[in-house]
Design a protein around this motif. Structure first.
Motif, short mmCIF file in Angstrom:
data_model
loop_
_atom_site.label_atom_id
_atom_site.label_comp_id
_atom_site.label_asym_id
_atom_site.label_seq_id
_atom_site.Cartn_x
_atom_site.Cartn_y
_atom_site.Cartn_z
N LEU A 58 7.91 1.48 -0.77
CA LEU A 58 6.41 1.24 -1.09
C LEU A 58 5.94 1.45 -2.54
CD1 LEU A 58 4.94 2.03 2.59
CD2 LEU A 58 5.92 -0.22 1.67
N THR A 59 6.71 2.46 -2.98
CA THR A 59 6.21 3.12 -4.33
C THR A 59 6.37 1.89 -5.28
OG1 THR A 59 7.00 5.23 -3.80
CG2 THR A 59 6.57 4.61 -6.16
N LEU A 60 7.21 1.09 -5.21
CA LEU A 60 7.34 -0.18 -5.81
C LEU A 60 6.28 -1.26 -5.90
CD1 LEU A 60 11.31 -0.68 -5.42
CD2 LEU A 60 10.18 0.75 -7.25
N VAL A 61 5.68 -1.28 -4.93
CA VAL A 61 4.28 -1.98 -4.64
C VAL A 61 3.12 -1.50 -5.21
CG1 VAL A 61 3.23 -3.42 -2.89
CG2 VAL A 61 5.71 -2.98 -2.55
N PRO A 62 2.45 -2.02 -6.15
CA PRO A 62 1.41 -1.34 -6.69
C PRO A 62 0.18 -1.13 -5.64
CG PRO A 62 2.14 -3.20 -8.23
CD PRO A 62 3.06 -3.29 -6.96
N ALA A 63 0.07 -1.92 -4.81
CA ALA A 63 -1.12 -1.70 -3.66
C ALA A 63 -0.87 -0.66 -2.98
CB ALA A 63 -1.16 -2.91 -2.92
N ALA A 64 0.36 -0.17 -2.91
CA ALA A 64 0.54 1.03 -2.09
C ALA A 64 -0.23 2.36 -2.72
CB ALA A 64 2.05 1.27 -1.74
N ARG A 65 0.07 2.10 -4.00
CA ARG A 65 -0.43 3.24 -4.84
C ARG A 65 -1.99 3.29 -5.23
NH1 ARG A 65 3.82 1.24 -8.02
NH2 ARG A 65 2.50 0.74 -9.76
N ALA A 66 -2.63 2.40 -4.53
CA ALA A 66 -4.06 2.30 -4.89
C ALA A 66 -4.65 3.49 -4.15
CB ALA A 66 -4.45 1.03 -4.25
N PRO A 67 -5.75 4.07 -4.71
CA PRO A 67 -6.26 5.18 -3.94
C PRO A 67 -6.86 4.72 -2.65
CG PRO A 67 -7.74 4.51 -5.85
CD PRO A 67 -6.26 3.77 -5.87
N LEU A 68 -6.98 5.75 -1.81
CA LEU A 68 -7.81 5.50 -0.54
C LEU A 68 -9.14 5.23 -0.63
CD1 LEU A 68 -6.33 8.24 1.76
CD2 LEU A 68 -5.39 5.80 1.56
N ARG A 69 -9.77 4.32 -0.21
CA ARG A 69 -11.19 3.96 -0.61
C ARG A 69 -12.29 5.03 0.08
NH1 ARG A 69 -9.99 -2.23 1.89
NH2 ARG A 69 -8.42 -2.77 -0.03
N HIS A 70 -11.76 5.74 0.88
CA HIS A 70 -12.81 6.88 1.82
C HIS A 70 -11.95 8.05 1.69
CE1 HIS A 70 -15.34 3.74 3.11
NE2 HIS A 70 -14.25 2.84 3.07
N ARG A 71 -12.06 9.07 0.81
CA ARG A 71 -11.89 10.31 0.78
C ARG A 71 -11.63 10.98 1.95
NH1 ARG A 71 -13.69 13.71 -4.37
NH2 ARG A 71 -11.66 15.07 -3.58
N GLU A 72 -12.54 10.88 2.98
CA GLU A 72 -12.37 11.55 4.15
C GLU A 72 -11.28 10.99 5.19
OE1 GLU A 72 -15.72 8.34 4.56
OE2 GLU A 72 -15.01 9.77 3.18
N ASP A 73 -10.81 10.02 4.73
CA ASP A 73 -9.52 9.40 5.66
C ASP A 73 -8.12 10.16 5.22
OD1 ASP A 73 -11.20 7.58 6.73
OD2 ASP A 73 -10.74 6.08 5.77
N TRP A 74 -8.36 10.85 4.14
CA TRP A 74 -7.01 11.70 3.91
C TRP A 74 -6.50 12.47 5.06
CZ3 TRP A 74 -2.78 12.03 1.09
CH2 TRP A 74 -2.72 11.58 -0.04
N ARG A 75 -7.36 13.18 5.76
CA ARG A 75 -7.13 13.98 6.87
C ARG A 75 -6.50 13.25 8.16
NH1 ARG A 75 -9.76 16.00 11.60
NH2 ARG A 75 -11.85 14.93 10.80
N LEU A 76 -7.04 12.01 8.33
CA LEU A 76 -6.37 11.31 9.31
C LEU A 76 -5.01 10.58 8.96
CD1 LEU A 76 -9.38 9.36 11.08
CD2 LEU A 76 -7.82 10.86 12.19
N THR A 77 -4.90 10.47 7.70
CA THR A 77 -3.76 9.67 7.17
C THR A 77 -2.63 10.93 7.37
OG1 THR A 77 -4.94 8.41 5.60
CG2 THR A 77 -2.72 8.88 5.32
N ALA A 78 -2.80 12.11 7.07
CA ALA A 78 -2.07 13.17 6.94
C ALA A 78 -1.49 13.48 8.46
CB ALA A 78 -2.58 14.28 6.50
N ILE A 79 -2.28 13.44 9.35
CA ILE A 79 -2.15 13.45 10.97
C ILE A 79 -1.36 12.26 11.32
CG2 ILE A 79 -3.16 13.38 13.20
CD1 ILE A 79 -5.74 14.65 12.12
#
Length: 295
Positions: A58-79
């Motif tokens: 997925l690192t080879l795909v630019p869209a995967a490296r795009a930042p999360l649009r909502h910073r508060e979603d980092w916690r749910l993404t980690a979960i």
């Protein structure tokens, strides 16, 4: 944690059905790749490698490296990385030291039922009758598929491990749809894989250092990571965002069907009559659960 608004599922298009079948094919093939990999790597190392290679793809795909649009979603993404990849991958590896893979697959067939139950609690909305009927019929089919291949040596510990992993899948399925809708499937899955990679590293990296893998073992791991833990996860999360977690999880009913077909076609395994009935019921359940008027 406050539950956001539930995604509204729509009727499946031909493209959606194609993605469901493609995910089932890739995840069913994963059992074959794991079997090949076990000849060269310890179980925990296989779990770590599939995450690492999936994240690398997925690192080879630019869209995967795009930042999360909502910073508060980092916690749910980690979960999501912990409950969908890190812990279940390890639990399944440990469980299959105590129970047959056929029994593990049969228990994992309860994932759509667990997903619907979690969704009913999470979104405070009961699933419709057609979905429940389809889930029930499909699960009976999965049981019929697995029973002829289960021996009597299963341990309670192994069964409980698979049940725990299946429940974690159900939770992850319900989390992933909301995150994908807000941030995009690639960005969410890549970051979840990075979290899982760090969590599993203490168990997987030592085995990698002590292994002497063959070309066949590496080829199996690359396929397992790039397809089963890369492309398949992205397709599945996209489906969850489109048709809802309960319907997307019907993929778990198609996996044993595909696995049985691969076993019969590639290595000449015998298919029991009860398993043939299970194929019919699993496919019928998947169709009933996903047939509805477009909203």
């Amino acid at each position: 944690m406050t539950a956001p608004a539930a995604p509204e599922p729509v009727a499946l298009t031909g493209r959606d059905w194609g993605m469901l079948v493609a995910v089932a094919l890739m995840w069913a093939s994963s059992y074959l790749f794991i079997k090949i990999g076990l000849e060269d790597f310890p179980p925990a190392t296989i779990a770590w490698l599939r995450i690492a290679l999936g994240a690398l793809a997925l690192t080879l795909v630019p869209a995967a490296r795009a930042p999360l649009r909502h910073r508060e979603d980092w916690r749910l993404t980690a979960i999501l990385g912990v409950v969908w990849m890190a812990v279940p991958f390890v639990l399944f590896t440990l469980a299959q030291q105590h129970i047959a893979s056929a029994l593990a697959g049969m228990i994992n067939g309860a994932a759509p039922l667990f997903t619907a139950a979690v969704a009913a609690v999470w979104w405070r909305r009961s699933p419709d009758r057609r979905l429940l009927i389809g889930l029930a019929v499909g699960f009976v089919g999965v049981v019929a598929l697995g029973v002829p291949n289960v021996d009597g040596s299963a341990s309670l510990t192994g069964i409980l491990m698979v049940l725990a992993a299946t429940l974690l899948y159900a939770i992850a399925f319900n989390i992933s749809g909301h995150l994908q809708a807000r941030n995009g499937a690639l960005a969410v899955i890549w970051r979840a894989q990075l979290v899982a990679l760090v969590v599993v590293a203490p168990f997987g990296v030592p085995g990698l250092l002590d292994s002497t893998p063959t070309v066949g073992g590496w080829a199996a791991m690359i396929a397992l990571g790039a397809l089963g833990t890369g492309l398949a996860f992205v397709m599945f999360v996209t489906l969850v965002g489109r048709i809802g977690a309960s319907r997307a999880s019907i993929t778990n009913y198609l996996i044993p069907v595909v696995a049985l077909a691969l076993g019969a076609g590639l290595v000449g395994e015998r298919v029991a009559p009860l398993s043939m009935l299970g194929i019919v019921l699993a496919l019928a359940g998947a169709y009933v659960a996903n047939s509805r008027r477009r909203t």
